[in-house]
Design a protein around this motif. Structure first.
Motif, PDB file in Angstrom:
ATOM      1  N   PRO A 135       0.814  -1.224   0.000  1.00 22.23           N
ATOM      2  CA  PRO A 135       0.000   0.000   0.000  1.00 22.23           C
ATOM      3  C   PRO A 135       0.848   1.276   0.000  1.00 22.23           C
ATOM      4  O   PRO A 135       0.386   2.323  -0.461  1.00 22.23           O
ATOM      5  N   LEU A 139      -1.025   2.982  -4.197  1.00 24.04           N
ATOM      6  CA  LEU A 139      -2.067   2.392  -5.041  1.00 24.04           C
ATOM      7  C   LEU A 139      -3.418   3.030  -4.721  1.00 24.04           C
ATOM      8  O   LEU A 139      -3.702   3.382  -3.577  1.00 24.04           O
ATOM      9  N   ARG A 141      -7.608   3.178  -4.239  1.00 31.18           N
ATOM     10  CA  ARG A 141      -8.589   2.273  -3.654  1.00 31.18           C
ATOM     11  C   ARG A 141      -9.250   1.445  -4.745  1.00 31.18           C
ATOM     12  O   ARG A 141      -9.439   1.952  -5.846  1.00 31.18           O
ATOM     13  N   TRP A 143      -7.177  -1.015  -3.980  1.00 36.22           N
ATOM     14  CA  TRP A 143      -5.950  -1.811  -4.022  1.00 36.22           C
ATOM     15  C   TRP A 143      -4.964  -1.459  -2.920  1.00 36.22           C
ATOM     16  O   TRP A 143      -3.907  -2.071  -2.831  1.00 36.22           O
ATOM     17  N   ASN A 144      -5.295  -0.485  -2.084  1.00 33.78           N
ATOM     18  CA  ASN A 144      -4.452  -0.192  -0.917  1.00 33.78           C
ATOM     19  C   ASN A 144      -5.070  -0.749   0.361  1.00 33.78           C
ATOM     20  O   ASN A 144      -4.655  -0.390   1.459  1.00 33.78           O
ATOM     21  N   SER A 145      -6.046  -1.635   0.222  1.00 36.95           N
ATOM     22  CA  SER A 145      -6.765  -2.168   1.380  1.00 36.95           C
ATOM     23  C   SER A 145      -5.893  -3.138   2.175  1.00 36.95           C
ATOM     24  O   SER A 145      -5.287  -4.061   1.598  1.00 36.95           O
ATOM     25  N   ILE A 148      -6.809  -6.870   1.611  1.00 32.87           N
ATOM     26  CA  ILE A 148      -6.251  -7.565   0.447  1.00 32.87           C
ATOM     27  C   ILE A 148      -4.828  -8.014   0.718  1.00 32.87           C
ATOM     28  O   ILE A 148      -4.485  -9.194   0.552  1.00 32.87           O
ATOM     29  N   TRP A 149      -3.983  -7.083   1.151  1.00 35.39           N
ATOM     30  CA  TRP A 149      -2.565  -7.409   1.276  1.00 35.39           C
ATOM     31  C   TRP A 149      -2.262  -8.222   2.526  1.00 35.39           C
ATOM     32  O   TRP A 149      -1.349  -9.040   2.524  1.00 35.39           O
TER      33      TRP A 149
END
Length: 277
Positions: A135, A139, A141, A143-145, A148-149
């Protein structure tokens, strides 16, 4: 002897039954003694009243327990999407490590490197590196969550362990079965798919159940990078109420889930041992 009635137990069977009864009585007595000692001696400790109020406060538990259950739904959700991904990736890594073709040797190197790296790095460190590092690339949103990572960190780490379990199952299938299948005209791919994998997966089911139990608990590690799951929610209540009882409530919820799963894994392992005899 009455007609149709079989012979009575032998002398050895009677002796073994008596030994089992004696062992059960000794186990029950020793367990009762230990429990009684705990019930009597622990409350006699000088600081018991403070510990009881800080960790076993019934009022605080009743107040926070429903919200802890709601937060546990986040744990279940993360577990639900991580477990299938771990199973698929772990199986692919195991197959990569088992390839026999010289042209695919780089796959074997990749599989070995993958398992060495992600089994060698502590889970929490992997969560930190991926959960904060990716993040940090800026990235957009969603994809910076951290969901997810953080999930990716768990998937990568547990896939390394699951891959080794699958590989042990593959190695447990005797090489003569491969040779026999190849002599019948099957290709290497067909041998792996139709002969080796069905037996390998069946052999490692109890071990994989234990990995699922560990995964359910380690989902709480994602609380360090943001998701408000049960461990983080318990920490919030601890700070608001200045009481550690919410952590005990979280532990109770985990035990309600993991103990039946553990017993089921033990049942599968015992059945597997009986089948091998």
């Amino acid at each position: 002897m009455a007609a149709g009635q079989g012979p009575g137990p032998t002398r050895r069977e009677r002796f073994e039954a008596a030994q089992r009864r004696r062992a059960a009585i000794v186990a029950a007595t020793s367990t009762a003694f230990v429990l009684a000692a705990l019930v009597i001696l622990v409350p006699m400790a000088p600081g018991w009243s403070k510990v009881q109020n800080s960790f076993f406060n019934g009022e605080v538990l009743a107040k926070t327990f429903p919200q802890l259950i709601d937060a546990f739904a986040i744990n279940v959700m993360i577990f639900a999407w991580c477990a299938p991904a771990i199973a698929v990736l772990g199986l692919l890594i195991a197959l990569a490590r088992d390839v026999r073709s010289p042209a695919l040797f780089p796959l074997r190197i990749f599989g070995a490197a993958f398992t060495d790296i992600f089994r060698g790095v502590p889970v929490i460190l992997t969560v930190y590196l991926i959960g904060f590092g990716i993040p940090g690339l800026g990235l957009p949103r969603p994809w910076n969550s951290p969901y997810i990572w953080g999930s990716l960190a768990l998937i990568l780490t547990y896939s390394a362990y699951v891959a080794e379990i699958f590989r042990s199952g593959i190695d447990s299938v005797h090489h003569s079965q491969r040779a026999a299948a190849l002599s019948l005209g099957l290709t290497e791919r067909q041998v792996m798919r139709d002969v080796v994998l069905p037996q390998a997966i069946r052999n490692v089911v109890p071990s994989q159940m234990n990995m699922l139990i560990a995964l359910q608990k380690d989902v709480s590690l994602l609380s360090f990078i943001g998701p408000v799951e049960i461990f983080r929610q318990a920490g919030v209540f601890k700070s608001l109420l200045a009481n550690f009882t919410p952590y005990v409530g979280a532990a109770i919820i985990f035990l309600v889930v993991t103990i039946p799963a553990t017993r089921y894994a033990d049942h599968l392992m015992a059945r597997q041992m009986r089948d091998r005899r």
